[in-house]
Write an enzyme that holds these catalytic residues in place. Sequence first.
Site, PDB file in Angstrom:
ATOM      1  N   GLY A  46       2.730   9.314  40.695  1.00 19.34           N
ATOM      2  CA  GLY A  46       2.528   7.975  40.119  1.00 19.34           C
ATOM      3  C   GLY A  46       3.848   7.213  40.154  1.00 19.34           C
ATOM      4  O   GLY A  46       4.721   7.480  40.984  1.00 19.34           O
ATOM      5  N   ARG A  47       3.992   6.297  39.204  1.00 19.86           N
ATOM      6  CA  ARG A  47       5.189   5.437  39.221  1.00 19.86           C
ATOM      7  C   ARG A  47       6.468   6.253  39.082  1.00 19.86           C
ATOM      8  O   ARG A  47       7.455   6.013  39.777  1.00 19.86           O
ATOM      9  CB  ARG A  47       5.144   4.442  38.059  1.00 19.86           C
ATOM     10  CG  ARG A  47       3.931   3.548  38.021  1.00 19.86           C
ATOM     11  CD  ARG A  47       4.007   2.754  36.717  1.00 19.86           C
ATOM     12  NE  ARG A  47       2.830   1.985  36.435  1.00 19.86           N
ATOM     13  CZ  ARG A  47       1.745   2.469  35.829  1.00 19.86           C
ATOM     14  NH1 ARG A  47       1.684   3.721  35.435  1.00 19.86           N
ATOM     15  NH2 ARG A  47       0.712   1.683  35.593  1.00 19.86           N
ATOM     16  N   ILE A  48       6.455   7.226  38.154  1.00 17.50           N
ATOM     17  CA  ILE A  48       7.697   7.984  37.904  1.00 17.50           C
ATOM     18  C   ILE A  48       7.964   8.931  39.069  1.00 17.50           C
ATOM     19  O   ILE A  48       9.108   9.078  39.522  1.00 17.50           O
ATOM     20  CB  ILE A  48       7.618   8.713  36.547  1.00 17.50           C
ATOM     21  CG1 ILE A  48       7.492   7.685  35.417  1.00 17.50           C
ATOM     22  CG2 ILE A  48       8.847   9.597  36.327  1.00 17.50           C
ATOM     23  CD1 ILE A  48       7.177   8.262  34.042  1.00 17.50           C
ATOM     24  N   ARG A  74      -3.485  13.773  42.888  1.00 18.16           N
ATOM     25  CA  ARG A  74      -4.953  13.710  42.976  1.00 18.16           C
ATOM     26  C   ARG A  74      -5.384  13.015  44.253  1.00 18.16           C
ATOM     27  O   ARG A  74      -6.294  13.429  44.935  1.00 18.16           O
ATOM     28  CB  ARG A  74      -5.515  12.943  41.764  1.00 18.16           C
ATOM     29  CG  ARG A  74      -5.865  13.826  40.597  1.00 18.16           C
ATOM     30  CD  ARG A  74      -6.285  13.001  39.436  1.00 18.16           C
ATOM     31  NE  ARG A  74      -5.282  11.972  39.147  1.00 18.16           N
ATOM     32  CZ  ARG A  74      -5.280  11.207  38.064  1.00 18.16           C
ATOM     33  NH1 ARG A  74      -6.226  11.329  37.173  1.00 18.16           N
ATOM     34  NH2 ARG A  74      -4.337  10.313  37.852  1.00 18.16           N
ATOM     35  N   ALA A 117       6.780  15.858  32.146  1.00 19.79           N
ATOM     36  CA  ALA A 117       5.502  15.180  31.918  1.00 19.79           C
ATOM     37  C   ALA A 117       4.985  15.404  30.496  1.00 19.79           C
ATOM     38  O   ALA A 117       5.147  14.545  29.618  1.00 19.79           O
ATOM     39  CB  ALA A 117       4.498  15.648  32.953  1.00 19.79           C
ATOM     40  N   ARG A 118       4.351  16.518  30.267  1.00 21.61           N
ATOM     41  CA  ARG A 118       3.814  16.847  28.954  1.00 21.61           C
ATOM     42  C   ARG A 118       3.798  18.360  28.791  1.00 21.61           C
ATOM     43  O   ARG A 118       3.587  19.090  29.767  1.00 21.61           O
ATOM     44  CB  ARG A 118       2.360  16.368  28.805  1.00 21.61           C
ATOM     45  CG  ARG A 118       2.202  14.889  28.451  1.00 21.61           C
ATOM     46  CD  ARG A 118       2.691  14.586  27.026  1.00 21.61           C
ATOM     47  NE  ARG A 118       2.556  13.195  26.670  1.00 21.61           N
ATOM     48  CZ  ARG A 118       3.464  12.236  26.859  1.00 21.61           C
ATOM     49  NH1 ARG A 118       4.633  12.509  27.421  1.00 21.61           N
ATOM     50  NH2 ARG A 118       3.228  10.998  26.476  1.00 21.61           N
ATOM     51  N   GLU A 135       5.010  21.092  20.983  1.00 19.67           N
ATOM     52  CA  GLU A 135       6.267  20.515  20.491  1.00 19.67           C
ATOM     53  C   GLU A 135       6.023  19.742  19.181  1.00 19.67           C
ATOM     54  O   GLU A 135       4.916  19.237  18.959  1.00 19.67           O
ATOM     55  CB  GLU A 135       6.894  19.597  21.566  1.00 19.67           C
ATOM     56  CG  GLU A 135       6.065  18.375  21.909  1.00 19.67           C
ATOM     57  CD  GLU A 135       6.673  17.572  23.072  1.00 19.67           C
ATOM     58  OE1 GLU A 135       6.995  18.149  24.119  1.00 19.67           O
ATOM     59  OE2 GLU A 135       6.800  16.352  22.899  1.00 19.67           O
ATOM     60  N   HIS A 138      12.272  16.093  24.439  1.00 22.29           N
ATOM     61  CA  HIS A 138      11.389  14.988  24.851  1.00 22.29           C
ATOM     62  C   HIS A 138      12.122  13.636  24.757  1.00 22.29           C
ATOM     63  O   HIS A 138      11.715  12.743  24.006  1.00 22.29           O
ATOM     64  CB  HIS A 138      10.106  14.982  23.987  1.00 22.29           C
ATOM     65  CG  HIS A 138       8.971  14.243  24.636  1.00 22.29           C
ATOM     66  ND1 HIS A 138       7.650  14.535  24.400  1.00 22.29           N
ATOM     67  CD2 HIS A 138       8.959  13.204  25.526  1.00 22.29           C
ATOM     68  CE1 HIS A 138       6.865  13.714  25.099  1.00 22.29           C
ATOM     69  NE2 HIS A 138       7.644  12.902  25.787  1.00 22.29           N
ATOM     70  N   ILE A 139      13.198  13.532  25.547  1.00 23.47           N
ATOM     71  CA  ILE A 139      14.027  12.322  25.480  1.00 23.47           C
ATOM     72  C   ILE A 139      14.105  11.583  26.815  1.00 23.47           C
ATOM     73  O   ILE A 139      14.970  10.734  26.999  1.00 23.47           O
ATOM     74  CB  ILE A 139      15.468  12.645  24.995  1.00 23.47           C
ATOM     75  CG1 ILE A 139      16.111  13.727  25.860  1.00 23.47           C
ATOM     76  CG2 ILE A 139      15.477  13.021  23.528  1.00 23.47           C
ATOM     77  CD1 ILE A 139      17.622  13.845  25.677  1.00 23.47           C
TER      78      ILE A 139
HETATM   79  C1  DGY Z   1       5.896   8.667  27.422  1.00 29.54           C
HETATM   80  O1  DGY Z   1       6.097   7.462  27.369  1.00 29.54           O
HETATM   81  O2  DGY Z   1       4.796   9.151  27.702  1.00 29.54           O
HETATM   82  C2  DGY Z   1       7.052   9.541  27.092  1.00 29.54           C
HETATM   83  O3  DGY Z   1       6.790  10.872  27.358  1.00 29.54           O
HETATM   84  C3  DGY Z   1       7.413   9.344  25.633  1.00 29.54           C
HETATM   85  O4  DGY Z   1       6.479   9.947  24.844  1.00 29.54           O
END
Ligand code: DGY
Length: 331
Positions: free
Chosen positions: A155-157, A177, A237-238, A267, A285-286
Amino acid sequence: MKPSVLVTRAIYPEVIAHLAQYFDVDDNQQDAVLDAAALKARLAGKAGVLANAADRIDGDVVAGLPALRAVCNMAVGYNNLDVPALTAAGIVATNTPDVLTETTADFGWALLMATARRVTEAEHYLRAGKWQRWSYDMLVGMDLYGSTLGILGMGRIGQALARRASGFGMSVLYHNRSQLPADTERALSARYVSKEDLLRQSDHLLLVLPYGPQSHHAIGAAELALMKPTATLVNLARGGIVDDAALAQALRDKRIFGAGLDVFEGEPSVNPDLLTVPNVVLTPHIASASEKTRRAMAMLAADNLIAALDQGPQAGHPPTVINPDVMSRRR
Ligand code: DGY
């Protein structure tokens, strides 16, 4: 009378002031963490909420809150929101894409370099007084320049990360995907491959895919076993995309060279095994946390809330809406 809105956590005072032009704002500048029951109680009678990725807002939370019309997330990821439940309840959901893309990609690069060149491990070594003499193999790492970068989730990132790779002479492979249009692939010098090929061929693998049931444990023991023993893995990501227990084991067994993690399953708790392996760089998560970007995210979330509640210059047209059907049903 102005509509009431909740801001779930402490935020820049100018954002509260911006919202206060249109709303009675129930803020939380003392920054207490609201659990589901406290959140539901604070949402009673509110027309909208400015939330963040740590606030779980699902069907149970919004049930019996007929005044609630907008949930505006200060994050691009929105796996904390049950969007189908919000849509069914006629609640607009918004997120904050674009404003954080480059900052998050910068941080991904920092984590990648720190992992490949063992930056935090080296600092701990020095601080512990272990640097007594030169040796040819002290803290040797893996090169980025000229290596193969793999990106899972384009995606964008993911695309912003791919752009950075050209300065490092890297070959870029990706899996997503859907395959990108040929001209975008050309512009990024990125080649689409299967997930297996990505795992097998990458020297450095960056995870930037959205989290959901389909991506839960997308990287577990079986996937880690396909990677090169010299490879690094970075999760921007997550939490939940990586099986953290399997990763800790793979790092301990040196199945892969190293990992950089900004996000974790469950987390802010972190799997204790990850805390004891040396070849992992851990950050809380920064990735989007630069001064400028966090302010932009907060302002975009506020602008979404103002517009979703039919106020301000963009009334009725929140800039970055996740479930546009709800807005169009209202019109
Ligand atoms: C987002 O914007 O999804 C970053 O992970 C901050 O939560």
